[in-house]
Design a protein around this motif. Sequence first.
Motif, PDB file in Angstrom:
ATOM      1  N   ALA A   1      -2.266 -10.030  -7.441  1.00  0.00           N
ATOM      2  CA  ALA A   1      -1.234 -10.536  -6.536  1.00  0.00           C
ATOM      3  C   ALA A   1      -0.087  -9.542  -6.377  1.00  0.00           C
ATOM      4  N   ASP A   2       0.129  -8.711  -7.391  1.00  0.00           N
ATOM      5  CA  ASP A   2       1.202  -7.720  -7.326  1.00  0.00           C
ATOM      6  C   ASP A   2       0.672  -6.359  -6.936  1.00  0.00           C
ATOM      7  N   SER A   3      -0.456  -6.363  -6.264  1.00  0.00           N
ATOM      8  CA  SER A   3      -1.100  -5.101  -5.944  1.00  0.00           C
ATOM      9  C   SER A   3      -0.223  -4.212  -5.075  1.00  0.00           C
ATOM     10  N   ARG A   4      -0.374  -2.927  -5.277  1.00  0.00           N
ATOM     11  CA  ARG A   4       0.308  -1.940  -4.418  1.00  0.00           C
ATOM     12  C   ARG A   4      -0.439  -1.783  -3.109  1.00  0.00           C
ATOM     13  N   PHE A   5      -1.608  -2.376  -3.048  1.00  0.00           N
ATOM     14  CA  PHE A   5      -2.459  -2.248  -1.879  1.00  0.00           C
ATOM     15  C   PHE A   5      -2.512  -3.569  -1.118  1.00  0.00           C
ATOM     16  N   SER A   6      -2.589  -3.474   0.192  1.00  0.00           N
ATOM     17  CA  SER A   6      -2.754  -4.670   1.011  1.00  0.00           C
ATOM     18  C   SER A   6      -3.693  -4.367   2.169  1.00  0.00           C
ATOM     19  N   ILE A   7      -4.402  -5.396   2.592  1.00  0.00           N
ATOM     20  CA  ILE A   7      -5.359  -5.254   3.682  1.00  0.00           C
ATOM     21  C   ILE A   7      -4.906  -6.121   4.849  1.00  0.00           C
ATOM     22  N   SER A   8      -5.135  -5.619   6.040  1.00  0.00           N
ATOM     23  CA  SER A   8      -4.818  -6.384   7.240  1.00  0.00           C
ATOM     24  C   SER A   8      -5.893  -6.120   8.276  1.00  0.00           C
ATOM     25  N   ARG A   9      -5.882  -6.959   9.301  1.00  0.00           N
ATOM     26  CA  ARG A   9      -6.936  -6.856  10.312  1.00  0.00           C
ATOM     27  C   ARG A   9      -6.339  -6.988  11.705  1.00  0.00           C
ATOM     28  N   ASP A  10      -6.861  -6.171  12.602  1.00  0.00           N
ATOM     29  CA  ASP A  10      -6.523  -6.277  14.024  1.00  0.00           C
ATOM     30  C   ASP A  10      -7.811  -6.622  14.746  1.00  0.00           C
ATOM     31  N   THR A  11      -7.961  -7.878  15.114  1.00  0.00           N
ATOM     32  CA  THR A  11      -9.209  -8.338  15.705  1.00  0.00           C
ATOM     33  C   THR A  11      -9.483  -7.673  17.048  1.00  0.00           C
ATOM     34  N   ALA A  12      -8.457  -7.503  17.830  1.00  0.00           N
ATOM     35  CA  ALA A  12      -8.630  -6.906  19.158  1.00  0.00           C
ATOM     36  C   ALA A  12      -9.156  -5.482  19.062  1.00  0.00           C
ATOM     37  N   LYS A  13      -8.758  -4.778  18.019  1.00  0.00           N
ATOM     38  CA  LYS A  13      -9.206  -3.396  17.835  1.00  0.00           C
ATOM     39  C   LYS A  13     -10.418  -3.303  16.917  1.00  0.00           C
ATOM     40  N   LYS A  14     -10.884  -4.434  16.399  1.00  0.00           N
ATOM     41  CA  LYS A  14     -12.008  -4.457  15.454  1.00  0.00           C
ATOM     42  C   LYS A  14     -11.748  -3.487  14.303  1.00  0.00           C
ATOM     43  N   THR A  15     -10.580  -3.586  13.771  1.00  0.00           N
ATOM     44  CA  THR A  15     -10.122  -2.630  12.774  1.00  0.00           C
ATOM     45  C   THR A  15      -9.490  -3.344  11.588  1.00  0.00           C
ATOM     46  N   VAL A  16      -9.768  -2.827  10.400  1.00  0.00           N
ATOM     47  CA  VAL A  16      -9.051  -3.260   9.211  1.00  0.00           C
ATOM     48  C   VAL A  16      -8.290  -2.072   8.649  1.00  0.00           C
ATOM     49  N   TYR A  17      -7.179  -2.392   8.027  1.00  0.00           N
ATOM     50  CA  TYR A  17      -6.325  -1.365   7.469  1.00  0.00           C
ATOM     51  C   TYR A  17      -6.163  -1.603   5.978  1.00  0.00           C
ATOM     52  N   LEU A  18      -6.016  -0.516   5.255  1.00  0.00           N
ATOM     53  CA  LEU A  18      -5.654  -0.603   3.842  1.00  0.00           C
ATOM     54  C   LEU A  18      -4.346   0.150   3.667  1.00  0.00           C
ATOM     55  N   GLN A  19      -3.295  -0.611   3.426  1.00  0.00           N
ATOM     56  CA  GLN A  19      -2.001  -0.006   3.176  1.00  0.00           C
ATOM     57  C   GLN A  19      -1.862   0.228   1.685  1.00  0.00           C
ATOM     58  N   MET A  20      -1.595   1.457   1.319  1.00  0.00           N
ATOM     59  CA  MET A  20      -1.484   1.823  -0.089  1.00  0.00           C
ATOM     60  C   MET A  20      -0.091   2.365  -0.346  1.00  0.00           C
ATOM     61  N   ASN A  21       0.615   1.722  -1.220  1.00  0.00           N
ATOM     62  CA  ASN A  21       1.994   2.110  -1.525  1.00  0.00           C
ATOM     63  C   ASN A  21       2.122   2.605  -2.955  1.00  0.00           C
ATOM     64  N   ASN A  22       3.141   3.418  -3.175  1.00  0.00           N
ATOM     65  CA  ASN A  22       3.435   3.933  -4.520  1.00  0.00           C
ATOM     66  C   ASN A  22       2.162   4.483  -5.169  1.00  0.00           C
ATOM     67  N   LEU A  23       1.512   5.378  -4.474  1.00  0.00           N
ATOM     68  CA  LEU A  23       0.245   5.905  -4.955  1.00  0.00           C
ATOM     69  C   LEU A  23       0.404   6.674  -6.256  1.00  0.00           C
ATOM     70  N   LYS A  24      -0.647   6.590  -7.074  1.00  0.00           N
ATOM     71  CA  LYS A  24      -0.665   7.240  -8.374  1.00  0.00           C
ATOM     72  C   LYS A  24      -1.861   8.177  -8.442  1.00  0.00           C
ATOM     73  N   PRO A  25      -1.805   9.182  -9.311  1.00  0.00           N
ATOM     74  CA  PRO A  25      -2.954  10.096  -9.421  1.00  0.00           C
ATOM     75  C   PRO A  25      -4.266   9.366  -9.716  1.00  0.00           C
ATOM     76  N   GLU A  26      -4.201   8.268 -10.440  1.00  0.00           N
ATOM     77  CA  GLU A  26      -5.425   7.522 -10.745  1.00  0.00           C
ATOM     78  C   GLU A  26      -6.000   6.784  -9.541  1.00  0.00           C
ATOM     79  N   ASP A  27      -5.288   6.793  -8.430  1.00  0.00           N
ATOM     80  CA  ASP A  27      -5.818   6.219  -7.196  1.00  0.00           C
ATOM     81  C   ASP A  27      -6.711   7.218  -6.455  1.00  0.00           C
ATOM     82  N   THR A  28      -6.774   8.439  -6.956  1.00  0.00           N
ATOM     83  CA  THR A  28      -7.618   9.454  -6.327  1.00  0.00           C
ATOM     84  C   THR A  28      -9.077   9.010  -6.347  1.00  0.00           C
TER      85      THR A  28
END
Length: 119
Positions: free
Chosen positions: A61-88
């Motif tokens: 629930a406290d994830s630095r990552f969030s997902i969203s969707r744009d149905t009209a564009k048939k696209t999903v997004y992954l927003q990644m905040n405060n990235l860390k080297p272990e996210d590589t």
Amino acid sequence: QVSLVESGGGLVRAGDSLRLTCTSSARAFTSYVMAWFRQAPGKEREFVAAFGPTGAYTPDADSRFSISRDTAKKTVYLQMNNLKPEDTAVYYCAAGPSLSRTPEPYYNWGQGTQVTVSS
């Protein structure tokens, strides 16, 4: 056959943000669960987030990552905040019939996009 195309990866510094994009060719885009996984060298593919029938889901629930969707564009997004080297990792977009935190139920995968986070 559904094709998924990811974009948005790159080399960033620790603490930066990045947004990944996955565009689907599916006609019935909303009938699929769309998910993001990642795989670091020598490690198993790891669930990151998904967008399913009840909306966005992340395991933490406290994830630095969030997902969203744009149905009209048939696209999903992954927003990644405060990235860390272990996210590589290589980040993959996937489509499947139901939400799962394991890769097996997803039958369509993108080619992956590399995210590298420097310290």
